[in-house]
Structure formats: structure tokens, C-alpha cells
Design a protein around this motif. Structure first.
Motif, mmCIF file in Angstrom:
data_model
loop_
_atom_site.group_PDB
_atom_site.id
_atom_site.type_symbol
_atom_site.label_atom_id
_atom_site.label_comp_id
_atom_site.label_asym_id
_atom_site.label_seq_id
_atom_site.Cartn_x
_atom_site.Cartn_y
_atom_site.Cartn_z
ATOM 1 N N GLY A 149 27.185 42.401 -11.529
ATOM 2 C CA GLY A 149 26.269 41.972 -10.485
ATOM 3 C C GLY A 149 24.863 41.709 -10.983
ATOM 4 N N ASN A 150 24.673 41.569 -12.296
ATOM 5 C CA ASN A 150 23.351 41.320 -12.866
ATOM 6 C C ASN A 150 23.185 39.807 -13.013
ATOM 7 O OD1 ASN A 150 20.931 41.346 -14.229
ATOM 8 N ND2 ASN A 150 21.543 42.985 -15.643
ATOM 9 N N VAL A 151 22.705 39.167 -11.964
ATOM 10 C CA VAL A 151 22.592 37.715 -11.945
ATOM 11 C C VAL A 151 21.475 37.236 -12.874
ATOM 12 C CG1 VAL A 151 22.252 35.686 -10.469
ATOM 13 C CG2 VAL A 151 23.428 37.700 -9.564
ATOM 14 N N VAL A 152 20.408 37.986 -12.967
ATOM 15 C CA VAL A 152 19.281 37.581 -13.814
ATOM 16 C C VAL A 152 19.705 37.539 -15.282
ATOM 17 C CG1 VAL A 152 16.934 38.154 -14.542
ATOM 18 C CG2 VAL A 152 17.622 38.523 -12.161
ATOM 19 N N LEU A 153 20.373 38.585 -15.721
ATOM 20 C CA LEU A 153 20.842 38.617 -17.109
ATOM 21 C C LEU A 153 21.890 37.540 -17.363
ATOM 22 C CD1 LEU A 153 20.784 40.018 -19.852
ATOM 23 C CD2 LEU A 153 22.554 41.583 -19.009
ATOM 24 N N ARG A 154 22.725 37.273 -16.358
ATOM 25 C CA ARG A 154 23.728 36.214 -16.513
ATOM 26 C C ARG A 154 23.077 34.870 -16.774
ATOM 27 N NH1 ARG A 154 26.275 34.098 -11.171
ATOM 28 N NH2 ARG A 154 24.169 33.213 -11.219
ATOM 29 N N ASP A 155 22.006 34.558 -16.027
ATOM 30 C CA ASP A 155 21.332 33.274 -16.209
ATOM 31 C C ASP A 155 20.655 33.198 -17.579
ATOM 32 O OD1 ASP A 155 22.145 32.606 -13.672
ATOM 33 O OD2 ASP A 155 20.238 33.213 -12.729
ATOM 34 N N LYS A 156 20.122 34.308 -18.051
ATOM 35 C CA LYS A 156 19.474 34.307 -19.367
ATOM 36 C C LYS A 156 20.496 34.096 -20.489
ATOM 37 C CE LYS A 156 15.603 37.312 -18.022
ATOM 38 N NZ LYS A 156 14.923 38.612 -18.240
ATOM 39 N N ILE A 157 21.657 34.707 -20.330
ATOM 40 C CA ILE A 157 22.686 34.550 -21.375
ATOM 41 C C ILE A 157 23.246 33.132 -21.356
ATOM 42 C CG2 ILE A 157 24.947 35.344 -22.161
ATOM 43 C CD1 ILE A 157 24.246 38.111 -21.108
ATOM 44 N N GLU A 158 23.352 32.539 -20.174
ATOM 45 C CA GLU A 158 23.858 31.165 -20.070
ATOM 46 C C GLU A 158 22.966 30.179 -20.818
ATOM 47 O OE1 GLU A 158 24.297 30.276 -15.952
ATOM 48 O OE2 GLU A 158 26.429 30.821 -15.918
ATOM 49 N N LYS A 159 21.671 30.449 -20.836
ATOM 50 C CA LYS A 159 20.753 29.565 -21.547
ATOM 51 C C LYS A 159 20.956 29.606 -23.059
ATOM 52 C CE LYS A 159 17.066 29.903 -18.073
ATOM 53 N NZ LYS A 159 15.658 30.329 -17.822
ATOM 54 N N MET A 160 21.566 30.669 -23.571
ATOM 55 C CA MET A 160 21.788 30.790 -25.017
ATOM 56 C C MET A 160 22.975 29.964 -25.501
ATOM 57 S SD MET A 160 21.282 34.921 -25.444
ATOM 58 C CE MET A 160 21.674 34.847 -27.188
#
Length: 285
Positions: free
Chosen positions: A180-191
Motif C-alpha cells: 500500500g505504499n503508493v509513493v514508493l511505488r511511483d518512485k521505483i517506477e521512475k527507475m
């Protein structure tokens, strides 16, 4: 009676003489049949000696023509080779690999602080570290002209490490969604995108060396890989701006990208003497 015996002896001697002549003539005809191109040549020449001369002459001339033509074919065969040295890119590529390996280790330490150790993100950090080791080995092999195959293998191995790391980042995205960590998910997607681009450009570097392309083409792929690595460093820094390990990981990756771009410029010959480090400037990093 005595006269009759003399006549008989003379006739026997003459018959033996003629028989010897016949045998000699047959012996002379044997090489003529062996070397003659056809039987018509022998029939057209009544004189045996003349037949041998006539038969041997065209065979020798045909052999000479054959040897001349074969020599001409061998002399007209040309081969083209393209030799160049990758030595100018050796030291910057080694520094880039060592810095990238350190960046991957710091990224693994960052996952411990985020309670994500053992997951997809830490596995991606391990792949980044392995890619750095491959790049450092490729840089060391660039110093030898006869080690181009090793350089190609190490570059492609490093590309495979980043490609596998891209898959691990996809797994890390799924893990973040489960948590449920949406913020971290978006940051990892950018990598994912810059890591994939870096992998593709490293693969292009190895393919260009294998295909004997010019150093300008190889250098352009190295520079593109360094630029993609710079974009990846920005995404790493955004993972946790408060973490010291995250900042150090991003800094090491920025230095790795700078050295990779420098390796491309050195190989291309665009570096000026004023831009090269002097004294102990090589200790940086």
C-alpha cells in the motif's frame, strides 16, 4: 656349305636387328600414349619422335597457362581489416565501474533502512553492483589490444545485469502495491526506464566493437549510456532524500555516469588537454 651357313647367320642377325628396332619404336610410343590428350594426335603423326614432340608441347603450354591463371587469382585476393585501440577509454571506464558497484552496495543498504531488504529493490541494487564489476573488468581489458573479446563479453554481461535489474524493479513495484505504499511505488517506477536504456546502450557498445564499427560510433553509445545512467541517479536520490545512504548511492552513480561519458569522449578524441585531470586529479572518486 660354308657360304650357306654365313648367309643363314647374316639373315638371323638382320632379323634380330629389325626386331630390336621394332621394340625400341614401341617403347618410344608408350609415353606418347600416356601423355597424349587424344589418340588422333598420334595417328596424324607418322614419325614417332615427331609425335612425342607434338604431344608434349601443348601439355606443357596448358600447364603454364594453368599456373599463371592460378597465381593471378591468388594475387587478386584482398582482405580488409580494421584495427583500433580501446585504451583511451580504459581508465575512465574502470572508474565508472567501481563507482557504479559502490552505488549498488549503498542502494542495498538503503533498502535495509526502508525495511525492504531481500525484496525486488535490494535485488536491483545487487544487479547494479554486478554491472559495475563488469564495467571495471571491461575497462581493465581495454588496455590490451588483443582483449577485445573480453571487453565485449563484460559489456554484454553488464547489460544483462541491468536488464535483470529492470525485472527486479518491476517486482519491487508489485511489492509496494501490496504494502500500500503508493509513493514508493511511483518512485521505483521512475527507475525502470533509465535502467533499461542504460542496458540497451551498453549492449550497443559491445555490438559495435564486435562488428568492427568506428570508434566514433562506439563512443557515441558510451556517451548515451552515461547520460541514461545520470537519469537513473536522479531517481535513486528521490527514493529517500533524508537517508545518507541514498544520497551517497546517487552521488556514486552520478560520478559513474560522468566517467562513462568521459570514456566516450576520450575514445572519440574530443578531450582537450585543459580538460584532462592533472597531478593527483585521478584520485577523485
Amino acid at each position: 656349305m660354308m657360304m650357306k651357313s654365313i648367309i643363314i647367320t647374316t639373315l638371323m642377325t638382320l632379323s634380330c636387328y629389325f626386331r630390336c628396332i621394332q621394340l625400341l619404336s614401341l617403347a618410344a610410343l608408350v609415353p606418347a600414349f600416356a601423355f597424349a590428350p587424344s589418340s588422333q594426335t598420334i595417328r596424324t603423326n607418322s614419325n614417332n619422335v615427331g609425335a612425342i614432340t607434338t604431344i608434349f608441347t601443348p601439355i606443357q603450354s596448358s600447364q603454364n597457362q594453368y599456373y599463371k591463371s592460378s597465381t593471378r587469382r591468388l594475387s587478386s585476393k584482398t582482405t580488409t581489416t580494421q584495427l583500433y585501440s580501446l585504451k583511451p577509454a580504459a581508465l575512465p571506464l574502470m572508474d565508472s565501474g567501481k563507482a557504479l558497484a559502490r552505488s549498488g552496495e549503498l542502494l542495498i543498504d538503503l533498502t535495509s533502512q526502508l525495511n525492504l531488504y531481500g525484496g525486488g529493490l535490494s535485488a536491483a541494487g545487487a544487479n547494479i553492483r554486478n554491472c559495475g564489476d563488469c564495467l571495471a573488468q571491461a575497462g581493465a581489458s581495454c588496455r590490451m589490444k588483443t582483449a577485445q573479446e573480453l571487453v565485449i563479453d563484460e559489456l554484454r554481461e553488464g547489460s544483462d545485469c541491468l536488464r535483470e535489474g529492470t525485472d527486479k524493479l518491476g517486482r519491487a513495484v508489485e511489492e509496494s502495491e501490496v504494502d500500500g505504499n503508493v509513493v514508493l511505488r511511483d518512485k521505483i517506477e521512475k527507475m525502470i526506464l533509465p535502467m533499461k536504456q542504460t542496458s540497451l546502450f551498453l549492449e550497443e557498445v559491445g555490438a559495435s566493437i564486435l562488428q568492427k564499427e568506428s570508434t566514433g560510433v562506439i563512443a557515441s553509445h558510451l556517451i548515451s549510456a552515461g547520460e541514461a545512467l545520470l537519469l537513473l541517479s536522479m531517481t535513486v536520490q528521490e527514493l529517500d532524500e533524508k537517508s545518507e545512504d541514498g544520497k551517497l548511492s546517487a552521488q556514486r552513480m552520478v560520478y559513474a555516469s560522468e566517467q562513462m561519458i568521459l570514456a566516450g569522449k576520450e575514445l572519440k578524441g574530443d578531450m582537450k588537454d585543459d580538460d584532462k585531470p592533472k597531478g593527483k586529479g585521478w584520485i577523485k572518486g
